[in-house]
Each structure stands twice: as C-alpha cells, then as structure tokens.
Design a protein around this motif. Structure first.
Motif, PDB file in Angstrom:
ATOM      1  N   ASP A 189      -7.081 -15.070 -26.844  1.00 40.66           N
ATOM      2  CA  ASP A 189      -8.058 -15.253 -27.919  1.00 40.66           C
ATOM      3  C   ASP A 189      -9.097 -16.257 -27.437  1.00 40.66           C
ATOM      4  N   LEU A 190     -10.360 -15.963 -27.714  1.00 38.57           N
ATOM      5  CA  LEU A 190     -11.449 -16.850 -27.315  1.00 38.57           C
ATOM      6  C   LEU A 190     -12.239 -17.266 -28.550  1.00 38.57           C
ATOM      7  N   ASN A 191     -12.325 -18.581 -28.771  1.00 34.94           N
ATOM      8  CA  ASN A 191     -13.121 -19.118 -29.865  1.00 34.94           C
ATOM      9  C   ASN A 191     -14.368 -19.777 -29.282  1.00 34.94           C
ATOM     10  N   ILE A 192     -15.540 -19.249 -29.635  1.00 35.87           N
ATOM     11  CA  ILE A 192     -16.805 -19.780 -29.125  1.00 35.87           C
ATOM     12  C   ILE A 192     -17.216 -20.989 -29.965  1.00 35.87           C
ATOM     13  N   ILE A 252     -19.861 -12.773 -22.556  1.00 35.55           N
ATOM     14  CA  ILE A 252     -18.580 -13.049 -21.913  1.00 35.55           C
ATOM     15  C   ILE A 252     -18.412 -12.060 -20.766  1.00 35.55           C
ATOM     16  N   HIS A 253     -18.027 -12.573 -19.595  1.00 39.57           N
ATOM     17  CA  HIS A 253     -17.826 -11.752 -18.400  1.00 39.57           C
ATOM     18  C   HIS A 253     -16.357 -11.809 -17.997  1.00 39.57           C
ATOM     19  N   VAL A 254     -15.779 -10.667 -17.654  1.00 39.26           N
ATOM     20  CA  VAL A 254     -14.407 -10.597 -17.156  1.00 39.26           C
ATOM     21  C   VAL A 254     -14.414  -9.708 -15.917  1.00 39.26           C
ATOM     22  N   TRP A 255     -13.691 -10.121 -14.867  1.00 36.05           N
ATOM     23  CA  TRP A 255     -13.662  -9.310 -13.659  1.00 36.05           C
ATOM     24  C   TRP A 255     -12.396  -9.575 -12.852  1.00 36.05           C
ATOM     25  N   VAL A 256     -12.113  -8.655 -11.916  1.00 36.17           N
ATOM     26  CA  VAL A 256     -10.945  -8.769 -11.041  1.00 36.17           C
ATOM     27  C   VAL A 256     -11.426  -8.796  -9.597  1.00 36.17           C
ATOM     28  N   THR A 274     -19.829  -8.351 -22.236  1.00 41.49           N
ATOM     29  CA  THR A 274     -20.267  -7.934 -23.567  1.00 41.49           C
ATOM     30  C   THR A 274     -20.820  -9.139 -24.313  1.00 41.49           C
ATOM     31  N   ALA A 275     -21.602  -8.854 -25.356  1.00 44.97           N
ATOM     32  CA  ALA A 275     -22.126  -9.935 -26.197  1.00 44.97           C
ATOM     33  C   ALA A 275     -20.980 -10.591 -26.953  1.00 44.97           C
ATOM     34  N   THR A 276     -21.108 -11.889 -27.222  1.00 46.16           N
ATOM     35  CA  THR A 276     -20.026 -12.631 -27.860  1.00 46.16           C
ATOM     36  C   THR A 276     -20.229 -12.766 -29.364  1.00 46.16           C
ATOM     37  N   ASN A 277     -19.111 -12.976 -30.038  1.00 43.67           N
ATOM     38  CA  ASN A 277     -19.084 -13.388 -31.428  1.00 43.67           C
ATOM     39  C   ASN A 277     -18.279 -14.678 -31.483  1.00 43.67           C
ATOM     40  N   GLU A 278     -18.152 -15.285 -32.635  1.00 42.04           N
ATOM     41  CA  GLU A 278     -17.458 -16.576 -32.707  1.00 42.04           C
ATOM     42  C   GLU A 278     -15.998 -16.462 -32.280  1.00 42.04           C
ATOM     43  N   ASP A 279     -15.327 -15.379 -32.693  1.00 42.05           N
ATOM     44  CA  ASP A 279     -13.927 -15.172 -32.329  1.00 42.05           C
ATOM     45  C   ASP A 279     -13.791 -13.840 -31.612  1.00 42.05           C
ATOM     46  N   MET A 280     -13.194 -13.902 -30.419  1.00 39.81           N
ATOM     47  CA  MET A 280     -13.035 -12.720 -29.582  1.00 39.81           C
ATOM     48  C   MET A 280     -11.588 -12.643 -29.095  1.00 39.81           C
ATOM     49  N   THR A 291      -7.723  -2.076 -16.468  1.00 40.15           N
ATOM     50  CA  THR A 291      -8.534  -1.899 -17.669  1.00 40.15           C
ATOM     51  C   THR A 291      -8.896  -3.268 -18.245  1.00 40.15           C
ATOM     52  N   LEU A 292     -10.173  -3.485 -18.503  1.00 41.07           N
ATOM     53  CA  LEU A 292     -10.646  -4.699 -19.152  1.00 41.07           C
ATOM     54  C   LEU A 292     -11.102  -4.340 -20.557  1.00 41.07           C
ATOM     55  N   SER A 293     -10.744  -5.176 -21.529  1.00 46.49           N
ATOM     56  CA  SER A 293     -11.136  -4.905 -22.910  1.00 46.49           C
ATOM     57  C   SER A 293     -11.532  -6.202 -23.600  1.00 46.49           C
ATOM     58  N   MET A 294     -12.635  -6.160 -24.352  1.00 46.95           N
ATOM     59  CA  MET A 294     -13.125  -7.319 -25.108  1.00 46.95           C
ATOM     60  C   MET A 294     -13.508  -6.859 -26.503  1.00 46.95           C
ATOM     61  N   THR A 295     -13.050  -7.575 -27.535  1.00 49.27           N
ATOM     62  CA  THR A 295     -13.340  -7.155 -28.900  1.00 49.27           C
ATOM     63  C   THR A 295     -13.535  -8.354 -29.812  1.00 49.27           C
ATOM     64  N   ASP A 296     -14.350  -8.150 -30.864  1.00 47.24           N
ATOM     65  CA  ASP A 296     -14.511  -9.180 -31.899  1.00 47.24           C
ATOM     66  C   ASP A 296     -13.899  -8.718 -33.216  1.00 47.24           C
ATOM     67  N   GLY A 297     -13.149  -7.613 -33.177  1.00 50.61           N
ATOM     68  CA  GLY A 297     -12.496  -7.090 -34.374  1.00 50.61           C
ATOM     69  C   GLY A 297     -13.265  -5.984 -35.062  1.00 50.61           C
ATOM     70  N   THR A 298     -14.563  -5.890 -34.774  1.00 50.78           N
ATOM     71  CA  THR A 298     -15.374  -4.827 -35.383  1.00 50.78           C
ATOM     72  C   THR A 298     -15.808  -3.794 -34.347  1.00 50.78           C
ATOM     73  N   GLY A 299     -15.955  -4.213 -33.111  1.00 48.67           N
ATOM     74  CA  GLY A 299     -16.322  -3.311 -32.023  1.00 48.67           C
ATOM     75  C   GLY A 299     -15.668  -3.796 -30.747  1.00 48.67           C
ATOM     76  N   SER A 300     -15.576  -2.931 -29.751  1.00 48.42           N
ATOM     77  CA  SER A 300     -14.927  -3.323 -28.509  1.00 48.42           C
ATOM     78  C   SER A 300     -15.659  -2.740 -27.312  1.00 48.42           C
ATOM     79  N   THR A 301     -15.481  -3.392 -26.174  1.00 49.36           N
ATOM     80  CA  THR A 301     -15.999  -2.917 -24.892  1.00 49.36           C
ATOM     81  C   THR A 301     -14.821  -2.750 -23.954  1.00 49.36           C
ATOM     82  N   THR A 302     -14.680  -1.580 -23.355  1.00 51.94           N
ATOM     83  CA  THR A 302     -13.566  -1.297 -22.454  1.00 51.94           C
ATOM     84  C   THR A 302     -14.102  -0.711 -21.153  1.00 51.94           C
TER      85      THR A 302
END
Length: 205
Positions: free
Chosen positions: A59-62, A70-74, A91-97, A117-128
């Motif tokens: 969990d990420l709290n901005i 936010i960038h994630v990579w391997v 992906t673009a950030t929100n306060e809680d991810m 597989t990398l996945s990032m979400t703010d609860g309303t939309g996600s990037t995979t």
C-alpha cells in the motif's frame, strides 16, 4: 529578572532543538509511505497453488500533493552486467494506491515458462503491464530478500522492493541497501531487482 531571562533562553534553546529534530526526521521529509500487505499462511498457500513464484504487494500513501506519477520496474543482471529491464510501468498517482509485482510460472508442453506482471491501482482504476514470456530452468533454484517493513520514501529516489538471485554461487545477502545489491550482482550469475519510485514530473521513462 535574571531567573526569567534564563528561563527564556532555555525555552528558546528547547524550540531550536525541536526544530532540528523535525528537520532530521525522515517522516517529515517523506513524500510517500510504503507499507507491505502482509500475507498469512492460508493466502500464501493459495498464492503458491496459483503458480506465483514471487508476489510483492504494497500500500502506498502519498503525502505530497506534488507527486504525479508512480514507476515500478524489474531490473535484470547477468554475470554482473545490466540487461534490458524485464518490465517497466508507470501511472498517475492518487492519495492512496496499492501496487504489486508478481512472477508466475506455468507449464506448457513439458516446458516451464514465467511471466512478470506489474499492477497499480487506486481502487477505481488500475494499470497492469506484463513482461514477455520467458523459459525457466526449474533445476536452478532462487533466493529472495524483500522489503517487509513500512518505510518513508522520497520523490525521484528509487526504492528496492526485492532482490532475487538465481543460480548464485555466493547466495543472497541480507538487506536492500544499494551496496548490498551491487555486491550481490557482482557475485551471482543472474539477479533481478524490483524497484519503485514516485515522481513530481509526469514524464514516463
């Protein structure tokens, strides 16, 4: 009068000390807080049964409203040499991810393959994002060190989430400090490093 003067000086000195502590406190400087999503024995068994060789979830709290991405990579290293990143996403950030990085193994025609597989979400939309499928030599084991504690992170400073060693002659070192990662890369045949970074710019690398 003299006593009052001394008390005033003492009070000002105390305020100065408090100010210095706040300046040196990393929590005050933090642009975000990264907290591992804890796995228990039951869901760990489910994760394993689904074929996940590696599953990292945080969990990420901005904390800074100027953070935009936010960038994630391997990262991938062979014989001490940097290879092309296995997969990279942003992906673009929100306060809680919530973000995750997972490597799944699967069998096809008596051959084992793997895919990140990398996945990032703010609860309303996600990037995979997914890596290309890679063939895996199952006769070679792996060892892993990962981030297990809540930490404060700063913008534009990559943070290692996991260090994974394959076919290591020296094994894996403890910790995720950059000197530990550098030495592990030098000492082992094949190494993966999962990283995250938050940024104040909207640029995508």
């Amino acid at each position: 009068m003299c006593r009052l003067f001394k008390m005033s000086i003492g009070f000002l000195f105390l305020l100065a000390l408090i100010g210095c502590r706040n300046e040196n406190n990393p929590a005050k400087k933090a642009d975000g807080v990264l907290t591992p999503v804890k796995q228990n024995e039951r869901n760990s068994q489910i994760i394993s049964s689904l074929g996940f060789d590696t599953l990292l979830m945080y969990d990420l709290n901005i904390k800074n409203e100027d953070i935009k991405m936010i960038h994630v990579w391997v990262e991938h290293f062979k014989n001490g040499e940097k290879q092309e990143d296995i997969v990279r996403g942003a992906t673009a950030t929100n306060e809680d991810m919530t973000l995750s990085a997972a490597k799944m193994n699967f069998n096809m025609d008596d051959t084992t393959y793997a895919q990140w597989t990398l996945s990032m979400t703010d609860g309303t939309g996600s990037t995979t994002l997914q890596s290309p499928v890679m063939e895996v030599d199952t006769s070679i084991g792996t060892a892993q060190s990962q981030l297990n504690d809540k930490i404060h992170i700063e913008a534009e400073k990559p943070q290692a989430l996991a260090l994974i060693v394959k076919n290591g002659s020296k094994g894996i070192r403890v910790g995720l400090d950059e000197d530990v990662i550098e030495n592990t890369v030098k000492e082992n045949d094949e190494v993966y490093v999962v990283r995250v970074m938050i940024s104040k710019t909207e640029e995508y690398e």
